[in-house]
Write a protein that holds these residues in place. Sequence first.
Motif, PDB file in Angstrom:
ATOM      1  N   MET A   7       0.845  -1.188   0.000  1.00 52.32           N
ATOM      2  CA  MET A   7       0.000   0.000   0.000  1.00 52.32           C
ATOM      3  C   MET A   7       0.884   1.243   0.000  1.00 52.32           C
ATOM      4  SD  MET A   7      -3.032   0.894   2.774  1.00 52.32           S
ATOM      5  CE  MET A   7      -2.141   0.088   4.067  1.00 52.32           C
ATOM      6  N   PHE A   8       0.348   2.319  -0.571  1.00 51.96           N
ATOM      7  CA  PHE A   8       1.000   3.617  -0.454  1.00 51.96           C
ATOM      8  C   PHE A   8      -0.069   4.682  -0.312  1.00 51.96           C
ATOM      9  CE2 PHE A   8       0.619   2.891  -4.980  1.00 51.96           C
ATOM     10  CZ  PHE A   8       0.174   4.092  -5.474  1.00 51.96           C
ATOM     11  N   THR A   9       0.336   5.859   0.133  1.00 48.90           N
ATOM     12  CA  THR A   9      -0.579   6.943   0.477  1.00 48.90           C
ATOM     13  C   THR A   9      -0.644   7.980  -0.623  1.00 48.90           C
ATOM     14  OG1 THR A   9      -0.116   6.671   2.827  1.00 48.90           O
ATOM     15  CG2 THR A   9      -0.988   8.807   2.143  1.00 48.90           C
ATOM     16  N   ILE A  10      -1.849   8.453  -0.881  1.00 52.46           N
ATOM     17  CA  ILE A  10      -2.056   9.646  -1.688  1.00 52.46           C
ATOM     18  C   ILE A  10      -2.775  10.657  -0.806  1.00 52.46           C
ATOM     19  CG2 ILE A  10      -3.349  10.655  -3.602  1.00 52.46           C
ATOM     20  CD1 ILE A  10      -2.709   8.326  -5.275  1.00 52.46           C
ATOM     21  N   LEU A  55      -6.065   6.562   0.931  1.00 49.74           N
ATOM     22  CA  LEU A  55      -6.465   7.951   0.686  1.00 49.74           C
ATOM     23  C   LEU A  55      -6.437   8.672   2.018  1.00 49.74           C
ATOM     24  CD1 LEU A  55      -9.441   7.265  -1.753  1.00 49.74           C
ATOM     25  CD2 LEU A  55      -7.025   7.644  -2.303  1.00 49.74           C
ATOM     26  N   ALA A  56      -5.481   9.553   2.196  1.00 55.11           N
ATOM     27  CA  ALA A  56      -5.261  10.213   3.473  1.00 55.11           C
ATOM     28  C   ALA A  56      -5.583  11.697   3.349  1.00 55.11           C
ATOM     29  CB  ALA A  56      -3.815  10.029   3.924  1.00 55.11           C
ATOM     30  N   LYS A  57      -6.506  12.153   4.171  1.00 50.23           N
ATOM     31  CA  LYS A  57      -6.843  13.571   4.162  1.00 50.23           C
ATOM     32  C   LYS A  57      -5.699  14.357   4.798  1.00 50.23           C
ATOM     33  CE  LYS A  57     -10.356  16.924   5.423  1.00 50.23           C
ATOM     34  NZ  LYS A  57     -11.621  17.153   6.109  1.00 50.23           N
ATOM     35  N   ALA A  58      -5.182  15.309   4.020  1.00 51.36           N
ATOM     36  CA  ALA A  58      -4.059  16.116   4.483  1.00 51.36           C
ATOM     37  C   ALA A  58      -4.458  16.958   5.689  1.00 51.36           C
ATOM     38  CB  ALA A  58      -3.572  17.026   3.359  1.00 51.36           C
ATOM     39  N   THR A  59      -3.543  17.029   6.649  1.00 49.83           N
ATOM     40  CA  THR A  59      -3.731  17.887   7.814  1.00 49.83           C
ATOM     41  C   THR A  59      -2.473  18.723   7.995  1.00 49.83           C
ATOM     42  OG1 THR A  59      -2.899  16.173   9.311  1.00 49.83           O
ATOM     43  CG2 THR A  59      -5.278  16.251   8.973  1.00 49.83           C
ATOM     44  N   GLY A  60      -2.652  19.959   8.306  1.00 50.24           N
ATOM     45  CA  GLY A  60      -1.519  20.854   8.514  1.00 50.24           C
ATOM     46  C   GLY A  60      -0.978  21.378   7.200  1.00 50.24           C
ATOM     47  N   ILE A  67      -0.260  18.092  -1.506  1.00 56.23           N
ATOM     48  CA  ILE A  67      -1.333  17.501  -2.302  1.00 56.23           C
ATOM     49  C   ILE A  67      -1.042  17.755  -3.771  1.00 56.23           C
ATOM     50  CG2 ILE A  67      -3.788  17.600  -2.902  1.00 56.23           C
ATOM     51  CD1 ILE A  67      -4.387  18.285   0.005  1.00 56.23           C
ATOM     52  N   GLY A  68      -1.012  16.695  -4.556  1.00 54.76           N
ATOM     53  CA  GLY A  68      -0.808  16.810  -5.992  1.00 54.76           C
ATOM     54  C   GLY A  68       0.631  16.958  -6.425  1.00 54.76           C
ATOM     55  N   ASN A  69       1.554  17.044  -5.481  1.00 53.64           N
ATOM     56  CA  ASN A  69       2.960  17.195  -5.850  1.00 53.64           C
ATOM     57  C   ASN A  69       3.827  16.271  -5.007  1.00 53.64           C
ATOM     58  OD1 ASN A  69       5.163  18.167  -7.252  1.00 53.64           O
ATOM     59  ND2 ASN A  69       5.449  19.913  -5.905  1.00 53.64           N
ATOM     60  N   GLN A  70       3.360  15.063  -4.835  1.00 54.48           N
ATOM     61  CA  GLN A  70       4.080  14.106  -4.004  1.00 54.48           C
ATOM     62  C   GLN A  70       5.335  13.570  -4.686  1.00 54.48           C
ATOM     63  OE1 GLN A  70       0.139  12.664  -1.580  1.00 54.48           O
ATOM     64  NE2 GLN A  70       1.278  11.138  -2.613  1.00 54.48           N
ATOM     65  N   THR A  71       5.448  13.748  -6.010  1.00 54.34           N
ATOM     66  CA  THR A  71       6.612  13.227  -6.737  1.00 54.34           C
ATOM     67  C   THR A  71       7.351  14.331  -7.491  1.00 54.34           C
ATOM     68  OG1 THR A  71       5.240  12.651  -8.634  1.00 54.34           O
ATOM     69  CG2 THR A  71       5.597  10.929  -6.979  1.00 54.34           C
ATOM     70  N   GLY A  72       7.175  15.565  -7.081  1.00 46.42           N
ATOM     71  CA  GLY A  72       7.909  16.664  -7.696  1.00 46.42           C
ATOM     72  C   GLY A  72       7.581  16.900  -9.160  1.00 46.42           C
ATOM     73  N   ASP A 115      -4.755  13.180 -11.769  1.00 44.98           N
ATOM     74  CA  ASP A 115      -5.923  12.995 -10.907  1.00 44.98           C
ATOM     75  C   ASP A 115      -6.404  14.377 -10.454  1.00 44.98           C
ATOM     76  OD1 ASP A 115      -4.434  13.770  -8.590  1.00 44.98           O
ATOM     77  OD2 ASP A 115      -3.992  11.694  -8.056  1.00 44.98           O
ATOM     78  N   PRO A 116      -7.529  14.467  -9.756  1.00 44.42           N
ATOM     79  CA  PRO A 116      -8.056  15.788  -9.378  1.00 44.42           C
ATOM     80  C   PRO A 116      -7.137  16.589  -8.457  1.00 44.42           C
ATOM     81  CG  PRO A 116      -9.725  14.104  -9.052  1.00 44.42           C
ATOM     82  CD  PRO A 116      -8.440  13.399  -9.386  1.00 44.42           C
ATOM     83  N   TYR A 117      -6.118  15.942  -7.909  1.00 44.07           N
ATOM     84  CA  TYR A 117      -5.220  16.603  -6.963  1.00 44.07           C
ATOM     85  C   TYR A 117      -3.961  17.118  -7.642  1.00 44.07           C
ATOM     86  CZ  TYR A 117      -8.636  14.117  -4.435  1.00 44.07           C
ATOM     87  OH  TYR A 117      -9.849  13.653  -4.029  1.00 44.07           O
ATOM     88  N   GLY A 118      -3.746  16.715  -8.905  1.00 38.38           N
ATOM     89  CA  GLY A 118      -2.574  17.149  -9.650  1.00 38.38           C
ATOM     90  C   GLY A 118      -1.504  16.093  -9.801  1.00 38.38           C
ATOM     91  N   ASN A 119      -1.678  14.919  -9.182  1.00 38.28           N
ATOM     92  CA  ASN A 119      -0.703  13.840  -9.333  1.00 38.28           C
ATOM     93  C   ASN A 119      -0.758  13.295 -10.752  1.00 38.28           C
ATOM     94  OD1 ASN A 119       0.159  13.555  -6.494  1.00 38.28           O
ATOM     95  ND2 ASN A 119      -1.966  12.973  -6.181  1.00 38.28           N
TER      96      ASN A 119
END
Length: 126
Positions: A7-10, A55-60, A67-72, A115-119
């Motif tokens: 598993m991995f997180t988005i 699917l992890a809701k971002a906090t902070g 969000i949407g830029n997890q891989t640069g 995806d809708p987040y930019g990934n």
Amino acid sequence: MSVSIKMFTILVDDYNEAIAYFVNIIGLNLLEDTQITSEKRWVRVGQAGGLHLLLAKATGDEQVNRIGNQTGGRVGFFLNTDDFDHDYERMLDKGVNFLEKPRSETYGKVVVFKDPYGNKWDLLEA
């Protein structure tokens, strides 16, 4: 000893919107949706026996800014299919944001989408 990636997180900004996208648009299965606290849920999508997305809701601020830029900006996620043309047309009809036209590479048919987040993702048939 045997190890594997399961598993991995988005990071997402809304659980229900993320579930709707990954289940209804992409075609993954909702495997688990467990309320942890009033704000936090454990939401897994994927295929039984396969790799799962958490699917992890971002906090902070730090997480929200990722969000949407997890891989640069690189393609970081790969959605394999055994029927590229069908899945491409189905996803196109559902409004998926494709960044290019499908192309043939030595490793198979591929097209990049966001995806809708930019990934960035590859839809890929080997």
